[in-house]
Design a protein around this motif. Sequence first.
Motif, PDB file in Angstrom:
ATOM      1  N   ASP A 255       0.705  -1.001   0.114  1.00 22.77           N
ATOM      2  CA  ASP A 255      -0.206  -0.278   0.024  1.00 22.77           C
ATOM      3  C   ASP A 255       0.903   1.522  -0.089  1.00 22.77           C
ATOM      4  OD1 ASP A 255      -1.261   1.725   0.780  1.00 22.77           O
ATOM      5  OD2 ASP A 255      -2.687   1.129   1.892  1.00 22.77           O
ATOM      6  N   ARG A 256       0.967   2.024  -0.887  1.00 23.00           N
ATOM      7  CA  ARG A 256       1.999   3.325  -1.286  1.00 23.00           C
ATOM      8  C   ARG A 256       1.344   4.338  -0.004  1.00 23.00           C
ATOM      9  NH1 ARG A 256       1.621   4.808  -7.007  1.00 23.00           N
ATOM     10  NH2 ARG A 256       2.209   6.837  -6.055  1.00 23.00           N
ATOM     11  N   SER A 257       0.572   3.459   0.344  1.00 21.81           N
ATOM     12  CA  SER A 257      -0.015   4.948   1.148  1.00 21.81           C
ATOM     13  C   SER A 257       0.465   4.786   2.991  1.00 21.81           C
ATOM     14  CB  SER A 257      -1.681   6.061   1.449  1.00 21.81           C
ATOM     15  OG  SER A 257      -1.558   6.864   2.419  1.00 21.81           O
ATOM     16  N   THR A 258       0.233   3.475   3.272  1.00 19.86           N
ATOM     17  CA  THR A 258       0.631   2.939   4.190  1.00 19.86           C
ATOM     18  C   THR A 258       1.595   1.900   4.702  1.00 19.86           C
ATOM     19  OG1 THR A 258      -1.206   0.616   4.381  1.00 19.86           O
ATOM     20  CG2 THR A 258      -2.250   2.901   5.436  1.00 19.86           C
ATOM     21  N   GLY A 259       1.941   1.656   3.164  1.00 19.83           N
ATOM     22  CA  GLY A 259       3.124   0.486   3.236  1.00 19.83           C
ATOM     23  C   GLY A 259       2.284  -0.940   3.768  1.00 19.83           C
ATOM     24  N   ALA A 260       1.689  -0.849   4.202  1.00 22.66           N
ATOM     25  CA  ALA A 260       0.971  -2.529   4.592  1.00 22.66           C
ATOM     26  C   ALA A 260       1.009  -3.762   2.645  1.00 22.66           C
ATOM     27  CB  ALA A 260      -0.029  -2.429   4.746  1.00 22.66           C
ATOM     28  N   LEU A 261       1.512  -4.766   3.268  1.00 24.23           N
ATOM     29  CA  LEU A 261       1.353  -5.807   2.140  1.00 24.23           C
ATOM     30  C   LEU A 261       0.752  -6.348   1.951  1.00 24.23           C
ATOM     31  CD1 LEU A 261       3.749  -7.142   0.509  1.00 24.23           C
ATOM     32  CD2 LEU A 261       4.919  -8.287   2.077  1.00 24.23           C
ATOM     33  N   TRP A 262       0.369  -6.833   1.191  1.00 22.18           N
ATOM     34  CA  TRP A 262      -1.161  -7.367   1.173  1.00 22.18           C
ATOM     35  C   TRP A 262      -1.063  -8.377  -0.411  1.00 22.18           C
ATOM     36  CZ3 TRP A 262      -6.128  -6.516   2.701  1.00 22.18           C
ATOM     37  CH2 TRP A 262      -6.678  -4.529   2.718  1.00 22.18           C
ATOM     38  N   ALA A 263      -1.413  -9.981   0.141  1.00 22.73           N
ATOM     39  CA  ALA A 263      -1.282 -10.628  -0.870  1.00 22.73           C
ATOM     40  C   ALA A 263      -1.816 -11.644  -1.200  1.00 22.73           C
ATOM     41  CB  ALA A 263       0.185 -11.752  -0.652  1.00 22.73           C
ATOM     42  N   GLY A 264      -2.266 -12.134  -2.747  1.00 22.16           N
ATOM     43  CA  GLY A 264      -3.087 -13.084  -2.845  1.00 22.16           C
ATOM     44  C   GLY A 264      -2.582 -14.414  -2.785  1.00 22.16           C
ATOM     45  N   ASP A 265      -2.929 -15.469  -1.895  1.00 24.86           N
ATOM     46  CA  ASP A 265      -2.247 -16.811  -2.423  1.00 24.86           C
ATOM     47  C   ASP A 265      -3.315 -17.766  -3.102  1.00 24.86           C
ATOM     48  OD1 ASP A 265      -0.464 -18.275  -1.666  1.00 24.86           O
ATOM     49  OD2 ASP A 265      -1.308 -18.823   0.502  1.00 24.86           O
ATOM     50  N   VAL A 266      -2.254 -18.798  -3.470  1.00 26.71           N
ATOM     51  CA  VAL A 266      -3.345 -19.232  -4.510  1.00 26.71           C
ATOM     52  C   VAL A 266      -4.085 -20.397  -3.732  1.00 26.71           C
ATOM     53  CG1 VAL A 266      -4.192 -20.908  -6.433  1.00 26.71           C
ATOM     54  CG2 VAL A 266      -2.316 -18.538  -6.426  1.00 26.71           C
ATOM     55  N   GLY A 267      -5.732 -21.124  -3.097  1.00 30.50           N
ATOM     56  CA  GLY A 267      -5.798 -22.209  -2.612  1.00 30.50           C
ATOM     57  C   GLY A 267      -5.543 -23.607  -3.553  1.00 30.50           C
ATOM     58  N   GLN A 268      -5.900 -24.139  -1.886  1.00 28.69           N
ATOM     59  CA  GLN A 268      -5.199 -25.952  -3.489  1.00 28.69           C
ATOM     60  C   GLN A 268      -7.080 -26.135  -4.163  1.00 28.69           C
ATOM     61  OE1 GLN A 268      -2.661 -29.426  -2.608  1.00 28.69           O
ATOM     62  NE2 GLN A 268      -4.389 -30.303  -1.895  1.00 28.69           N
ATOM     63  N   ASP A 269      -8.016 -26.834  -2.780  1.00 28.62           N
ATOM     64  CA  ASP A 269      -9.371 -27.444  -3.484  1.00 28.62           C
ATOM     65  C   ASP A 269     -10.675 -26.171  -2.799  1.00 28.62           C
ATOM     66  OD1 ASP A 269      -7.714 -29.716  -3.687  1.00 28.62           O
ATOM     67  OD2 ASP A 269      -7.478 -30.331  -1.625  1.00 28.62           O
ATOM     68  N   ASP A 270      -9.950 -25.638  -2.153  1.00 30.52           N
ATOM     69  CA  ASP A 270     -11.369 -25.176  -1.313  1.00 30.52           C
ATOM     70  C   ASP A 270     -11.438 -23.969  -1.712  1.00 30.52           C
ATOM     71  OD1 ASP A 270     -12.460 -27.207  -0.527  1.00 30.52           O
ATOM     72  OD2 ASP A 270     -10.709 -27.304   0.704  1.00 30.52           O
ATOM     73  N   PHE A 271     -10.322 -22.847  -0.762  1.00 34.20           N
ATOM     74  CA  PHE A 271     -10.609 -21.203  -0.916  1.00 34.20           C
ATOM     75  C   PHE A 271      -8.923 -20.034  -1.360  1.00 34.20           C
ATOM     76  CE2 PHE A 271     -12.699 -23.679   2.371  1.00 34.20           C
ATOM     77  CZ  PHE A 271     -14.078 -22.734   2.857  1.00 34.20           C
ATOM     78  N   GLU A 272      -9.444 -19.871  -1.853  1.00 32.54           N
ATOM     79  CA  GLU A 272      -8.048 -18.378  -2.142  1.00 32.54           C
ATOM     80  C   GLU A 272      -8.393 -17.889  -1.547  1.00 32.54           C
ATOM     81  OE1 GLU A 272      -6.466 -19.342  -5.206  1.00 32.54           O
ATOM     82  OE2 GLU A 272      -8.002 -20.928  -5.122  1.00 32.54           O
ATOM     83  N   GLU A 273      -6.887 -16.887  -0.942  1.00 33.77           N
ATOM     84  CA  GLU A 273      -6.741 -16.030   0.185  1.00 33.77           C
ATOM     85  C   GLU A 273      -6.243 -14.678  -0.203  1.00 33.77           C
ATOM     86  OE1 GLU A 273      -4.136 -17.600   3.224  1.00 33.77           O
ATOM     87  OE2 GLU A 273      -5.326 -19.256   3.101  1.00 33.77           O
ATOM     88  N   ILE A 274      -6.731 -13.715   0.905  1.00 36.75           N
ATOM     89  CA  ILE A 274      -6.565 -12.427   1.436  1.00 36.75           C
ATOM     90  C   ILE A 274      -4.997 -12.206   2.489  1.00 36.75           C
ATOM     91  CG2 ILE A 274      -6.884  -9.463   0.921  1.00 36.75           C
ATOM     92  CD1 ILE A 274      -6.999 -11.727  -2.527  1.00 36.75           C
ATOM     93  N   ASN A 275      -3.817 -12.492   2.177  1.00 33.10           N
ATOM     94  CA  ASN A 275      -3.655 -12.053   3.421  1.00 33.10           C
ATOM     95  C   ASN A 275      -2.830 -10.633   3.036  1.00 33.10           C
ATOM     96  OD1 ASN A 275      -4.178 -14.615   4.995  1.00 33.10           O
ATOM     97  ND2 ASN A 275      -2.737 -14.920   3.050  1.00 33.10           N
ATOM     98  N   ILE A 276      -2.345  -9.750   5.093  1.00 30.68           N
ATOM     99  CA  ILE A 276      -1.645  -8.866   4.951  1.00 30.68           C
ATOM    100  C   ILE A 276      -0.448  -9.313   5.833  1.00 30.68           C
ATOM    101  CG2 ILE A 276      -1.448  -7.286   5.815  1.00 30.68           C
ATOM    102  CD1 ILE A 276      -4.248  -6.124   6.022  1.00 30.68           C
ATOM    103  N   ILE A 277       0.711  -9.514   4.606  1.00 31.94           N
ATOM    104  CA  ILE A 277       1.680  -9.901   5.423  1.00 31.94           C
ATOM    105  C   ILE A 277       2.704  -8.979   6.641  1.00 31.94           C
ATOM    106  CG2 ILE A 277       3.831 -11.452   4.490  1.00 31.94           C
ATOM    107  CD1 ILE A 277       1.336 -12.590   3.973  1.00 31.94           C
ATOM    108  N   THR A 278       3.041  -9.036   7.828  1.00 28.77           N
ATOM    109  CA  THR A 278       3.710  -9.506   8.710  1.00 28.77           C
ATOM    110  C   THR A 278       5.012 -10.019   8.675  1.00 28.77           C
ATOM    111  OG1 THR A 278       2.729 -10.201  10.633  1.00 28.77           O
ATOM    112  CG2 THR A 278       1.318  -7.280   9.584  1.00 28.77           C
TER     113      THR A 278
END
Length: 702
Positions: A255-278
């Motif tokens: 995030d160019r304003s806050t610096g937070a690191l956002w990631a999309g992590d590909v799932g396997q069988d059931d769910f796709e994820e959005i994570n804020i990485i710390t």
Amino acid sequence: MVRCLLLVLFVSLSACGGSGGGGASFGLAGRPGNTQCLAFAASGEVQLTALVPNLAFDAPLLMVPHPSQNTVVYVLEQAGTVYRVDLATETRSVLVNLADFYPISDPASCLECGLLGMAFDPAFADNGYLYLSFTQGPPSLTSYVARFQSTDNGQSLRGNGAGALERFDLMTQAQPYRNHNGGHIAFGPDNLLYIGLGDGGDANDPQNRAQDLSTRLGKMLRYTADGSPASNGVSGSVPEIYAYGLRNPWRWSFDRSTGALWAGDVGQDDFEEINIITRGGNYGWRCYEGFQRTANSCSVSSGFEPPVHAYGRGDGISVTGGYVYRGGAIPPLRGAYLFSDFGSGTLWALTRRPDGSYQRRTLLETGRNVASFGQDNQGELYLVTTTGLFRIDPVVEEIELPQRLSDTGCVQANAPWQPADALIPYQPIEGFWSDGADKTRYLALPDNTTVGLTDTGDFEFPRGSVLVKNFSLDQRPVETRLYLHNADGSWSGYSYRWDEAGSDAELVAGSQDVDLGGQVWHYPSAGECTQCHTRAAGFTLGLETLQLDAPFTYPQTGISANQLDTLAGIGVLERAPTPAQRSRRLSASTDPDASLEARARSYLHSNCSHCHRPGGTTQSSMDLRFTTTLGTTGTCGIAPSTEDPDRPGAQLLAPGDAANSLLHLRMLAGDSDRMPPISTLRVDQRGAQLVADWIDSLAGCN
């Protein structure tokens, strides 16, 4: 009410004397809200606009902007080619085809291999370094992050003199399988290089690599620019690990304003994820998928960090991480995280609720396979799809400019000589000559947007912004001039002519010269506005740190405060100006305490430098910016390219001799030869004398 344009209060807004900078008090209590005074009416809905539709790409995976050239982007093809694309001319050239030099993995047989990432060094302007992430092989499949160098500002890569590229490998990682390579790279706000790697492949992470702190696989890594592990401090891990428990982080961003690191992590069988990485975070794979515990036999080595959002197979099959929107074209989306899915092509926005949870809404069904997002230097977002490149644009309400100023939404409708509450006044230190008129100025921004600052201190306004300048002669309003930042990124200017009673103003079609009781006043056309408001000058002219680093008495409060401090303090500026941006400031040409040189150079900066500077609209090579030393202005002791027949032997600036200096003489010339040539009908005698006095005082060009 039509949402556009803007006005000014016809009162004298005076700036107090004194130097700027350093003040802690603000002239306004807060930033006013603005839902009416906008250059266009934009909803939160979006549409896709095709970029360079005449250019075809084969499996494009990424688009990266040039660090300083706003119309240049780099498009990566998975097979190894990096194109340098000029969006202004819709042309391209090849920066490099890695497959000409290395055994780049063939995407036809290794679907998640090949050229996967690119990043420019934060100091690229000085060192020319850029970084590429790619896989080589099989038979031995290996991921690399390597540093290359460009000595021509990103047009080609440097060779080693023996037909090969000059290459320095920062990271080498063997890959056990042909999937889950991740491969995205980017520099963070800490100027460290982040690398995302998948778990190495196959189903269910059979060796539990994502939880194993002795391997880089399934991790977010962080390095210094020279390839040394950063001080990540993750207990028990190899030093480069920043976070872990990832399956295949497919596109992530800061995030160019806050610096937070956002990631999309590909799932396997059931769910796709959005994570804020710390730093030090464990995101659960292979023990968790989304919020759900998997059937895999494993234990989380430390506390599980759940995703901020997860979605199931009814919505998509492979998440494509995006960006937190910080641009200016779509104000309703500012602060939302935009992401998509490679399979479904749905474009979503994720926004945070007051209770800290996140709400997802659908913006658009694109019908395309979205491989990645791009973000330009202004914060606008793009999609890279298998069928081409697209910009995410607002759905704009088509409007016609109101004929009367009172209908614009930027003035008090029943008292159009009063500004709307949304307007913020400002005053440059040295305004330019406007045939003796008094002027007042305002700015209006869309809500939830901010103004950026270039390295040189020019203001970068979000789309939808409106600027105004009001002109009065002998306390009689004659013109309100409006400058709009349009949805497509362009700027356009319009003039409203006030009636004799001063009760309202009417839109002027084209240009007009009108006798106003003995003085002819020129109302410029839209085309004339663009001749002065140049791209090279940042479009908005007086809105720059050089001009606004000074006290100003705000009419709303009666408080005198530094304008830069106030604009930063009430949230207009994206961030406070740096000391470097505040190291120089203009002087008012009428300031008796300023030096003759400072006053004359400030006058030339305000009246002439918008055209006479590198990239300006004039054919002259003069550079009359205040920050340019006299010897490098291209004027001092220089003969004109074409000799003036009325002044044979005259120089552009002859030290000690204003009578033979065209810089002074052109200010006194007749209509067609006078400078500045646009929108003025009277000679500024005081300004001309100031420039003459300064030239006469010069002993040389140093």
